[in-house]
Design an enzyme around this catalytic site. Structure first.
Site, short mmCIF file in Angstrom:
data_model
loop_
_atom_site.label_atom_id
_atom_site.label_comp_id
_atom_site.label_asym_id
_atom_site.label_seq_id
_atom_site.Cartn_x
_atom_site.Cartn_y
_atom_site.Cartn_z
N THR A 1 43.79 53.41 -43.41
CA THR A 1 43.52 53.44 -42.12
C THR A 1 44.43 52.20 -41.19
O THR A 1 44.92 51.33 -42.01
CB THR A 1 42.05 52.76 -41.91
OG1 THR A 1 41.68 52.18 -40.78
CG2 THR A 1 41.78 51.79 -43.19
N ASP A 2 44.42 52.23 -40.06
CA ASP A 2 44.98 51.04 -39.47
C ASP A 2 44.30 49.91 -39.45
O ASP A 2 45.00 48.91 -39.24
CB ASP A 2 45.25 51.45 -37.96
CG ASP A 2 43.89 51.66 -37.12
OD1 ASP A 2 43.04 51.79 -37.84
OD2 ASP A 2 43.86 52.17 -36.03
N GLU A 3 43.11 49.91 -39.88
CA GLU A 3 42.42 48.47 -39.88
C GLU A 3 42.99 47.56 -40.97
O GLU A 3 42.79 46.29 -40.98
CB GLU A 3 40.87 48.64 -40.11
CG GLU A 3 40.34 49.65 -39.20
CD GLU A 3 38.81 49.47 -39.23
OE1 GLU A 3 38.21 48.87 -39.91
OE2 GLU A 3 38.23 50.41 -38.62
N TYR B 1 35.10 46.21 -45.46
CA TYR B 1 35.84 47.48 -45.35
C TYR B 1 37.31 47.42 -45.53
O TYR B 1 38.05 48.19 -46.27
CB TYR B 1 35.43 48.34 -44.23
CG TYR B 1 36.14 49.54 -43.86
CD1 TYR B 1 36.06 50.74 -44.97
CD2 TYR B 1 36.92 49.96 -42.73
CE1 TYR B 1 36.64 51.80 -44.67
CE2 TYR B 1 37.56 50.96 -42.60
CZ TYR B 1 37.64 52.15 -43.59
OH TYR B 1 38.30 53.22 -43.34
N LYS C 1 40.28 48.50 -48.29
CA LYS C 1 41.13 49.79 -48.06
C LYS C 1 42.67 49.31 -48.11
O LYS C 1 43.42 49.64 -48.93
CB LYS C 1 41.00 50.44 -46.86
CG LYS C 1 39.82 51.15 -46.37
CD LYS C 1 39.68 52.35 -47.31
CE LYS C 1 40.74 53.57 -46.89
NZ LYS C 1 40.55 54.73 -47.79
P1 NAD Z 1 33.19 59.60 -44.41
O1 NAD Z 1 32.30 58.41 -44.84
O2 NAD Z 1 32.73 60.77 -43.57
O3 NAD Z 1 33.38 60.47 -45.90
C1 NAD Z 1 33.59 59.90 -47.10
C2 NAD Z 1 33.23 60.86 -48.33
O4 NAD Z 1 33.60 60.23 -49.71
C3 NAD Z 1 31.97 61.35 -48.36
O5 NAD Z 1 31.73 62.94 -48.40
C4 NAD Z 1 31.42 60.70 -49.72
O6 NAD Z 1 30.48 61.66 -50.44
C5 NAD Z 1 32.69 60.54 -50.41
N1 NAD Z 1 32.58 59.29 -51.46
C6 NAD Z 1 32.29 58.21 -51.22
N2 NAD Z 1 32.25 57.57 -52.27
C7 NAD Z 1 32.58 58.32 -53.46
C8 NAD Z 1 32.96 58.17 -54.61
N3 NAD Z 1 32.45 56.94 -55.29
N4 NAD Z 1 33.15 59.15 -55.48
C9 NAD Z 1 33.24 60.45 -54.77
N5 NAD Z 1 33.35 60.86 -53.40
C10 NAD Z 1 32.74 59.61 -52.61
O7 NAD Z 1 34.45 59.07 -44.41
P2 NAD Z 1 35.58 59.71 -43.32
O8 NAD Z 1 35.55 59.28 -42.02
O9 NAD Z 1 35.73 61.21 -43.31
O10 NAD Z 1 36.91 59.16 -43.75
C11 NAD Z 1 37.67 59.70 -44.81
C12 NAD Z 1 38.89 58.73 -45.16
O11 NAD Z 1 39.89 58.60 -44.06
C13 NAD Z 1 38.68 57.33 -45.97
O12 NAD Z 1 39.48 56.88 -46.75
C14 NAD Z 1 38.69 56.27 -44.68
O13 NAD Z 1 39.00 55.00 -45.21
C15 NAD Z 1 39.82 56.91 -44.05
N6 NAD Z 1 39.91 56.89 -42.46
C16 NAD Z 1 39.06 57.25 -41.79
C17 NAD Z 1 39.02 57.01 -40.30
C18 NAD Z 1 37.86 57.37 -39.50
O14 NAD Z 1 37.99 57.13 -38.26
N7 NAD Z 1 36.89 57.78 -39.75
C19 NAD Z 1 40.43 56.55 -39.61
C20 NAD Z 1 41.35 56.23 -40.64
C21 NAD Z 1 41.17 56.41 -41.93
O1 TDX Z 2 26.83 51.73 -31.82
C1 TDX Z 2 27.97 51.32 -31.78
N1 TDX Z 2 28.41 50.36 -30.80
C2 TDX Z 2 29.79 50.12 -30.60
O2 TDX Z 2 30.20 49.25 -29.64
C3 TDX Z 2 29.24 51.56 -32.76
C4 TDX Z 2 28.61 52.08 -34.03
C5 TDX Z 2 30.02 50.88 -32.99
N2 TDX Z 2 30.78 50.13 -31.75
C6 TDX Z 2 32.05 49.84 -31.69
C7 TDX Z 2 32.68 49.13 -32.71
C8 TDX Z 2 33.94 49.40 -32.90
O3 TDX Z 2 34.56 48.43 -31.69
O4 TDX Z 2 32.86 50.88 -31.48
C9 TDX Z 2 34.03 50.88 -32.08
C10 TDX Z 2 34.04 51.96 -33.11
O5 TDX Z 2 33.28 51.54 -34.19
P1 TDX Z 2 33.16 52.72 -35.32
O6 TDX Z 2 32.94 54.02 -35.11
O7 TDX Z 2 32.32 51.78 -36.38
O8 TDX Z 2 34.68 52.27 -36.14
P2 TDX Z 2 35.71 51.21 -36.31
O9 TDX Z 2 34.82 50.04 -37.04
O10 TDX Z 2 36.73 51.16 -35.41
O11 TDX Z 2 36.15 52.04 -37.71
C11 TDX Z 2 36.76 53.29 -37.78
O12 TDX Z 2 38.02 53.46 -37.62
C12 TDX Z 2 38.91 53.26 -38.77
C13 TDX Z 2 36.21 54.13 -39.04
O13 TDX Z 2 34.67 54.15 -39.10
C14 TDX Z 2 36.76 53.66 -40.19
O14 TDX Z 2 36.44 54.36 -41.20
C15 TDX Z 2 38.37 53.74 -39.87
O15 TDX Z 2 39.06 53.39 -40.96
#
Ligand code: NAD
Ligand code: TDX
Length: 329
Positions: free
Chosen positions: A118-120, A145, A149
């Site tokens: 992730t960019d975080e 988190y 990562k």
């Molecule tokens: P998500 O929470 O929707 O899915 C995570 C999946 O991993 C789930 O299916 C869960 O059951 C599985 N999981 C969790 N713990 C596990 C374990 N111990 N063993 C096996 N499976 C397990 O997450 P997402 O939003 O789809 O993110 C997927 C990946 O992308 C993550 O690595 C996250 O850090 C990265 N990422 C997410 C975002 C975003 O905006 N959502 C952005 C950048 C990177």
């Molecule tokens: O109800 C809300 N109100 C609000 O203002 C929620 C749930 C979030 N927020 C804000 C917090 C953040 O600034 O919105 C922004 C986005 O929040 P999230 O969806 O929780 O994302 P963020 O914390 O930015 O992280 C996401 O992007 C990077 C993903 O959850 C991560 O898995 C990924 O790595």
């Protein structure tokens, strides 16, 4: 093999792979935690698709699955910042220990790994900072988190250097699209409105996220699998910077509500101010480009997906809002 393939991005990736790579077989390896959902994989071709329900921390089961595949794409993680602030341990366990287990299996069987990050990991930027995150930006994570990562990325880098494993890493910005858990910002707001409540904006709401459609993230990963140089890190982003308040106003507008019909709630502790990705390396070296360049249009189709799939989100919605109530957010 796709770890975390029953989650949001993983399941979108699996669907894309089965559509676009007719010769590939996919084994999803997923513990099906609260965030994983078997129905995300409904309707996939049973000849080319299988599911192993298991934890990445279980080295024996993981080894058996890795031994039988060619490439591991490692999505599995605890992924929600708010949860990491309330209960950090599952983040340390899955994101750090779990990635260690994946790396050991990769090393043992000599397989190729792509690690999803992730960019975080880079921390946050000032609102007026002209720079964006680039592959050489120093790591500076803020939350449990993002620090777990970042730790997982460091392990991958060390295994590349010390043990010459064949691996690549990608760091992507905030994804949106179908099948995203309603704990996350965009689906939470859409489903709050659908349930007759107001969207919830944390703090001052000026925080910026760099939005990318999940299909563009997935096409970036496929591009790296096809053409990426081993040992390299690629950043994936689509120049989609928007403040949280702007996104809430746009969702309200698209759902036919007044743009100011939202509530302000408690801020997230340590809340990162701004993320922004420079994806030039992926674009120029590997020729990738995003398809979803119109955020409003991408958001509209995402809203339609949640309107059309209430049975997918209703149960997780109730549980999620109980958690948020306890946090006062
Ligand atoms: P998500 O929470 O929707 O899915 C995570 C999946 O991993 C789930 O299916 C869960 O059951 C599985 N999981 C969790 N713990 C596990 C374990 N111990 N063993 C096996 N499976 C397990 O997450 P997402 O939003 O789809 O993110 C997927 C990946 O992308 C993550 O690595 C996250 O850090 C990265 N990422 C997410 C975002 C975003 O905006 N959502 C952005 C950048 C990177
Ligand atoms: O109800 C809300 N109100 C609000 O203002 C929620 C749930 C979030 N927020 C804000 C917090 C953040 O600034 O919105 C922004 C986005 O929040 P999230 O969806 O929780 O994302 P963020 O914390 O930015 O992280 C996401 O992007 C990077 C993903 O959850 C991560 O898995 C990924 O790595």
């Amino acid at each position: 093999m796709v770890t975390g393939g029953a989650g949001f991005i993983g399941s979108n990736f699996v669907r894309m792979v089965l559509d676009e790579r007719p010769g590939w077989q996919v084994n999803v390896y997923d513990a099906l935690t609260y965030a994983g959902n078997k129905t995300n994989l409904d309707g996939l071709d049973g000849q080319r698709f299988s599911l192993t329900q298991a934890d990445i921390c279980d080295q024996r089961t993981l080894d058996a699955a890795v031994r039988n595949c060619d490439i591991v794409v490692h999505f599995a993680a605890e992924s929600h910042n708010d949860n990491s602030l309330a209960f950090p341990w599952p983040f340390v366990n899955t994101n750090i220990v779990g990635t260690f287990r994946v790396l050991e299996a990769i090393r043992r069987y000599g397989k190729r790994l792509h690690h999803i990050s992730t960019d975080e990991v880079y921390g946050d930027l000032e609102l007026d900072d002209p720079t964006k995150f680039a592959p050489d930006t120093a790591y500076n994570p803020s939350s449990p988190y993002s620090s777990t990562k970042a730790s997982s990325d460091m392990l991958v880098r060390a295994w590349i250097r010390s043990f010459s494993i064949q691996a690549t890493i990608s760091n992507c910005s905030n994804n949106y699209g179908p099948y995203q858990h309603v704990e996350k910002f965009i689906p939470r707001q859409i489903t709050e409105i659908l349930e007759g409540r107001k969207p919830k904006l944390y703090g001052h709401g000026k925080n910026i996220r760099d939005w990318i459609h999940v299909e563009d993230h997935c096409s970036g990963i496929l591009t790296i699998l096809d053409k990426g140089r081993l040992g390299e890190t690629y950043l994936i982003g689509a120049d989609g910077e928007k403040s949280n308040q702007e996104v809430i106003e746009l969702i309200l507008e698209l759902m036919g509500k007044p743009r100011d019909d939202f509530e302000r709630v408690n801020d997230r502790p340590g809340h990162d101010l701004r993320y922004a990705i420079n994806a030039d390396k992926l674009k120029h070296e590997l020729g990738w480009k995003p398809k979803y360049t119109d955020f409003k249009q991408g958001l509209k189709t995402t809203i339609e997906w949640y309107i059309n799939n209430p049975s997918w989100w209703k149960l997780q919605k109730t549980k999620t809002e109980v958690k948020y109530q306890r946090l006062g957010r």
